[in-house]
Design a protein around this motif. Structure first.
Motif, PDB file in Angstrom:
ATOM      1  N   SER A  40      70.289  45.201  92.191  1.00  0.00           N
ATOM      2  CA  SER A  40      70.166  46.581  91.696  1.00  0.00           C
ATOM      3  C   SER A  40      71.396  47.387  92.086  1.00  0.00           C
ATOM      4  O   SER A  40      71.774  47.431  93.258  1.00  0.00           O
ATOM      5  CB  SER A  40      68.915  47.246  92.267  1.00  0.00           C
ATOM      6  OG  SER A  40      67.754  46.602  91.805  1.00  0.00           O
ATOM      7  N   ARG A  41      72.014  48.016  91.102  1.00  0.00           N
ATOM      8  CA  ARG A  41      73.238  48.788  91.355  1.00  0.00           C
ATOM      9  C   ARG A  41      73.009  49.899  92.373  1.00  0.00           C
ATOM     10  O   ARG A  41      73.850  50.142  93.229  1.00  0.00           O
ATOM     11  CB  ARG A  41      73.768  49.371  90.036  1.00  0.00           C
ATOM     12  CG  ARG A  41      75.064  50.125  90.187  1.00  0.00           C
ATOM     13  CD  ARG A  41      76.182  49.189  90.581  1.00  0.00           C
ATOM     14  NE  ARG A  41      77.431  49.927  90.678  1.00  0.00           N
ATOM     15  CZ  ARG A  41      78.400  49.597  91.505  1.00  0.00           C
ATOM     16  NH1 ARG A  41      78.293  48.544  92.285  1.00  0.00           N
ATOM     17  NH2 ARG A  41      79.497  50.291  91.552  1.00  0.00           N
ATOM     18  N   ILE A  42      71.874  50.556  92.301  1.00  0.00           N
ATOM     19  CA  ILE A  42      71.634  51.657  93.220  1.00  0.00           C
ATOM     20  C   ILE A  42      71.589  51.166  94.667  1.00  0.00           C
ATOM     21  O   ILE A  42      72.133  51.796  95.567  1.00  0.00           O
ATOM     22  CB  ILE A  42      70.363  52.456  92.844  1.00  0.00           C
ATOM     23  CG1 ILE A  42      70.379  53.805  93.535  1.00  0.00           C
ATOM     24  CG2 ILE A  42      69.097  51.698  93.156  1.00  0.00           C
ATOM     25  CD1 ILE A  42      69.431  54.812  92.935  1.00  0.00           C
ATOM     26  N   MET A  43      71.002  49.997  94.902  1.00  0.00           N
ATOM     27  CA  MET A  43      70.939  49.444  96.259  1.00  0.00           C
ATOM     28  C   MET A  43      72.327  49.032  96.717  1.00  0.00           C
ATOM     29  O   MET A  43      72.690  49.256  97.876  1.00  0.00           O
ATOM     30  CB  MET A  43      69.969  48.266  96.288  1.00  0.00           C
ATOM     31  CG  MET A  43      69.494  47.893  97.657  1.00  0.00           C
ATOM     32  SD  MET A  43      68.401  49.163  98.322  1.00  0.00           S
ATOM     33  CE  MET A  43      68.894  49.119 100.027  1.00  0.00           C
ATOM     34  N   GLN A  44      73.101  48.461  95.819  1.00  0.00           N
ATOM     35  CA  GLN A  44      74.470  48.080  96.161  1.00  0.00           C
ATOM     36  C   GLN A  44      75.276  49.301  96.590  1.00  0.00           C
ATOM     37  O   GLN A  44      75.991  49.268  97.596  1.00  0.00           O
ATOM     38  CB  GLN A  44      75.141  47.379  94.982  1.00  0.00           C
ATOM     39  CG  GLN A  44      74.528  46.034  94.685  1.00  0.00           C
ATOM     40  CD  GLN A  44      75.034  45.432  93.392  1.00  0.00           C
ATOM     41  OE1 GLN A  44      75.676  46.094  92.562  1.00  0.00           O
ATOM     42  NE2 GLN A  44      74.736  44.153  93.195  1.00  0.00           N
TER      43      GLN A  44
END
Length: 78
Positions: A40-44
């Motif tokens: 997930s981009r947000i977690m990255q």
């Protein structure tokens, strides 16, 4: 998430879930991929990949764990 995001990313509070879950980011992965915090981009971004989010510093470890767990649990709309 922080002041300007609703304007730039078109994420008004009323539709933020629909505009982020299973929605492709410009980086080529979904902003939030239910069941996969690792992709997930947000977690990255919260972990500092591609720049730290939120601007000005990271979130507390407990908050990151909560978000990671929520995503890995399928990102329910709750």
């Amino acid at each position: 998430c922080h002041g300007f995001a609703p304007t730039i990313f078109n994420v008004p509070a009323a539709t933020s879930y629909a505009n982020t879950v299973n929605v492709l980011s410009s980086a080529g992965n979904d902003f939030i991929e239910p069941g996969s915090a690792a992709t997930s981009r947000i977690m990255q971004r919260l972990q500092g990949v591609g720049g730290i989010m939120p601007p000005g510093g990271s979130l507390p470890a407990a908050t990151l764990t909560m978000i990671e767990t929520w995503i890995n649990d399928g990102a329910p709309n709750n």
